[in-house]
Enzyme design. Structure first.
Site, PDB file in Angstrom:
ATOM      1  N   VAL A 134       2.525   0.617   9.758  1.00 34.65           N
ATOM      2  CA  VAL A 134       3.908   0.428   8.682  1.00 34.65           C
ATOM      3  C   VAL A 134       3.357   2.086   8.428  1.00 34.65           C
ATOM      4  CG1 VAL A 134       4.705  -0.141   7.044  1.00 34.65           C
ATOM      5  CG2 VAL A 134       3.968  -1.329   9.054  1.00 34.65           C
ATOM      6  N   LEU A 170      -3.174  -5.958  -0.772  1.00 30.64           N
ATOM      7  CA  LEU A 170      -2.004  -5.750   0.508  1.00 30.64           C
ATOM      8  C   LEU A 170      -1.119  -4.820  -0.238  1.00 30.64           C
ATOM      9  CD1 LEU A 170      -1.823  -9.851  -0.040  1.00 30.64           C
ATOM     10  CD2 LEU A 170      -3.537  -8.171   1.549  1.00 30.64           C
ATOM     11  N   HIS A 171      -0.654  -4.454   0.814  1.00 28.77           N
ATOM     12  CA  HIS A 171       0.319  -3.445   0.931  1.00 28.77           C
ATOM     13  C   HIS A 171       1.509  -3.972   2.391  1.00 28.77           C
ATOM     14  CE1 HIS A 171      -1.762  -1.852   4.713  1.00 28.77           C
ATOM     15  NE2 HIS A 171      -2.489  -1.230   3.317  1.00 28.77           N
ATOM     16  N   GLU A 172       1.999  -2.998   2.300  1.00 28.47           N
ATOM     17  CA  GLU A 172       3.292  -3.791   2.946  1.00 28.47           C
ATOM     18  C   GLU A 172       2.645  -3.621   5.134  1.00 28.47           C
ATOM     19  OE1 GLU A 172       7.042  -1.606   3.181  1.00 28.47           O
ATOM     20  OE2 GLU A 172       7.050  -1.098   1.410  1.00 28.47           O
ATOM     21  N   GLY A 173       2.184  -2.980   5.331  1.00 27.54           N
ATOM     22  CA  GLY A 173       0.985  -3.049   6.784  1.00 27.54           C
ATOM     23  C   GLY A 173       0.676  -4.445   6.448  1.00 27.54           C
ATOM     24  N   HIS A 174       0.286  -5.331   5.716  1.00 27.08           N
ATOM     25  CA  HIS A 174      -0.266  -6.402   5.433  1.00 27.08           C
ATOM     26  C   HIS A 174       0.738  -7.561   5.558  1.00 27.08           C
ATOM     27  CE1 HIS A 174      -3.623  -4.423   3.290  1.00 27.08           C
ATOM     28  NE2 HIS A 174      -4.488  -5.062   4.477  1.00 27.08           N
TER      29      HIS A 174
END
Ligand code: PAF
Length: 286
Positions: A177, A34-38
């Protein structure tokens, strides 16, 4: 936060939680890493629903034979920490067997929106996406399900699937993002070396330049596309870039357009392989 591994257990748990009141459920399906898009999708769901669930499942049926299913980045421990921190209530982490038990042979045959662009370059990809998303929506029965605009065509496929099969969720698309330098966040960015990452920035630079040109009055799709291609092909000559497509399309049907009128409703999409990493990105012309 509860971690659940089977569809039956998920339904049971949700029924228990929802016993006395009709709580709204938001679902954020992911393949993990997971990253900030998620997390931006999770935040949206937490703000719009009583309960938020996320799923982590690397779905083999959406990967082609020579694609990166085996190597797809994984970090379950960090993913669970992130989801817990973001206030997720339920996480569904099914096994392969839970999602595709022996004898599984029903797939979703998605319509024309899935046949173009990504559908052309990744045959079978959207069939796998639609099948797993249909299963996840059927298991979790969310009021709202959240997907990222970076995968614009996937969002259109899922919106069509949800409508055509009356799955009953509201499909919500969250903005792409980007890191501060413009690169669209993607779990696959982890594959990029520093120099490849530098080269990958040309994709968003090209898209932003084309959008600016459109905003200043240029309507011809060919001209807008050539700005993107030129930007991608300049820069570090030692890093290979293979452009699969640069397309100016209608943002719902994904059919190519020749002229982008002021009212927009169009999208510029790019798919390119930087080194050995295939990246996609897009900007809306609205
Ligand atoms: O976008 C993704 O991460 C995946 O395609 C999805 C929607 C979770 C289905 O496997």
């Amino acid at each position: 936060m509860k971690i659940i591994e089977t569809a039956t257990a998920f339904r049971q748990e949700w029924a228990n939680v929802n016993e006395s009141a009709k709580l709204s459920l938001g679902l954020v399906p992911t393949m993990g890493f997971l990253h900030e898009g998620h997390t931006s999708l999770v935040k949206k769901s937490v703000s719009q629903n009583d309960v938020t669930a996320a799923t982590i499942f690397i779905n083999p049926t959406q990967f082609g034979e020579n694609e990166d299913y085996e190597d797809y980045p994984r970090d379950m421990r960090s993913d669970l920490e992130i989801l817990d921190h973001e206030g997720v209530d339920l996480v569904f982490v099914p096994s392969l067997d839970e999602m595709y038990p022996e004898g599984f042979e029903t797939f979703i045959d998605v319509g024309s929106v899935a046949s173009r662009l990504e559908g052309e370059y990744r045959p079978g990809h959207f069939r796998g996406v639609a099948t797993v998303v249909c299963k996840l929506l059927s298991i979790c029965r969310p009021d709202r399900a959240y997907f990222g605009q970076k995968d614009a065509q996937q969002c259109a496929v899922i919106t069509a699937l949800n409508k055509d099969l009356s799955l009953g969720s509201e499909i919500i698309v969250g903005d792409t993002v980007r890191s501060a330098d413009g690169l669209a966040l993607s779990s696959r960015n982890a594959y990029l070396s520093n120099r490849e990452r530098g080269k990958a920035l040309s994709i968003s630079r090209g898209l932003f330049a084309a959008r600016e040109l459109w905003q200043s009055g240029e309507k011809a799709a060919e001209k807008l596309k050539s700005v993107v291609v030129d930007e991608i092909l300049t820069g570090d000559p030692d890093i290979s870039v293979q452009i699969d497509y640069v397309s100016v399309s209608d943002r719902s049907s994904f059919i190519e357009v020749g002229l982008v009128e002021d009212s927009g409703n169009a999208i510029i999409l790019v798919a390119a392989e930087v080194g050995t990493t295939r990246l996609i990105d897009n900007v809306l012309l609205v």
